[in-house]
Design an enzyme around this catalytic site. Structure first.
Site, PDB file in Angstrom:
ATOM      1  N   HIS A  96      15.351 -12.743  11.787  1.00  0.00           N
ATOM      2  CA  HIS A  96      15.361 -12.757  13.350  1.00  0.00           C
ATOM      3  C   HIS A  96      14.086 -12.507  13.971  1.00  0.00           C
ATOM      4  O   HIS A  96      13.932 -13.658  14.863  1.00  0.00           O
ATOM      5  CB  HIS A  96      15.749 -11.402  13.907  1.00  0.00           C
ATOM      6  CG  HIS A  96      17.383 -10.945  13.685  1.00  0.00           C
ATOM      7  ND1 HIS A  96      18.170 -10.171  14.472  1.00  0.00           N
ATOM      8  CD2 HIS A  96      18.075 -12.250  13.004  1.00  0.00           C
ATOM      9  CE1 HIS A  96      19.497 -10.382  14.183  1.00  0.00           C
ATOM     10  NE2 HIS A  96      19.063 -11.476  13.607  1.00  0.00           N
TER      11      HIS A  96
ATOM     12  N   CYS B 285       0.821  -0.806  -0.210  1.00  0.00           N
ATOM     13  CA  CYS B 285       0.344  -0.039   0.015  1.00  0.00           C
ATOM     14  C   CYS B 285       0.790   1.302   0.169  1.00  0.00           C
ATOM     15  O   CYS B 285       2.214   0.359  -0.355  1.00  0.00           O
ATOM     16  CB  CYS B 285      -1.019  -0.125   1.266  1.00  0.00           C
ATOM     17  SG  CYS B 285      -0.527   0.045   2.914  1.00  0.00           S
TER      18      CYS B 285
END
Length: 143
Positions: free
Chosen positions: A98, A65
């Site tokens: 991570h 977006c």
């Protein structure tokens, strides 16, 4: 690999370039995004991507977006979705390494198309490191 993609009116050109790249690499893409620049509501295109990821119909999701924020907030409402708003390939890599992110959110108004394709490539080719990160990732979901 099977990938779900969704975008609002800020991202048709981005989606087109990303889908072309992914299909050229042999990936299957499910398109939930708009193909026009007519104003639409990003949740209408984010929820189907999140449901594909949540229900394990796909390996990863991509949402786009204008700022990347609204659609990112939308998909992160779904359990077992870990969407990361990325604007560099380094952040995309860390989101996978991570955080074991399974959806990348791209801010179309703040990245170039070539940069977005590069981020997607990095996101999809980077493995989760596990180890100390796995315990943290397990604490993200609320249920």
């Amino acid at each position: 690999m099977k990938i779900s993609i969704g975008n609002d009116h800020a991202g048709p050109e981005y989606k087109k370039a990303i889908v072309a790249y992914l299909e050229q690499k042999g990936h299957m893409v499910i398109n939930h995004g708009t193909d026009t620049f007519d104003s639409v509501d990003y949740p209408d295109f984010g929820h189907p991507v999140a449901m594909d990821v949540e229900q394990k119909k796909v390996d990863f999701g991509i949402v786009i977006c204008g700022s990347g924020n609204g659609i990112n907030m939308t998909v992160n409402k779904h359990q077992n979705v870990r969407a990361a708003l990325c604007w560099t390939k380094e952040i995309a890599a860390l989101a996978r390494q991570h955080n074991n992110a399974n959806i990348i959110s791209i801010p179309a108004r703040f990245t170039a198309i070539a940069q977005a394709v590069e981020m997607v490539d990095t996101f999809l080719s980077t493995e989760f490191e596990g180890g100390r990160h796995a315990q943290r990732v397990q604490k993200i979901a609320c249920s």
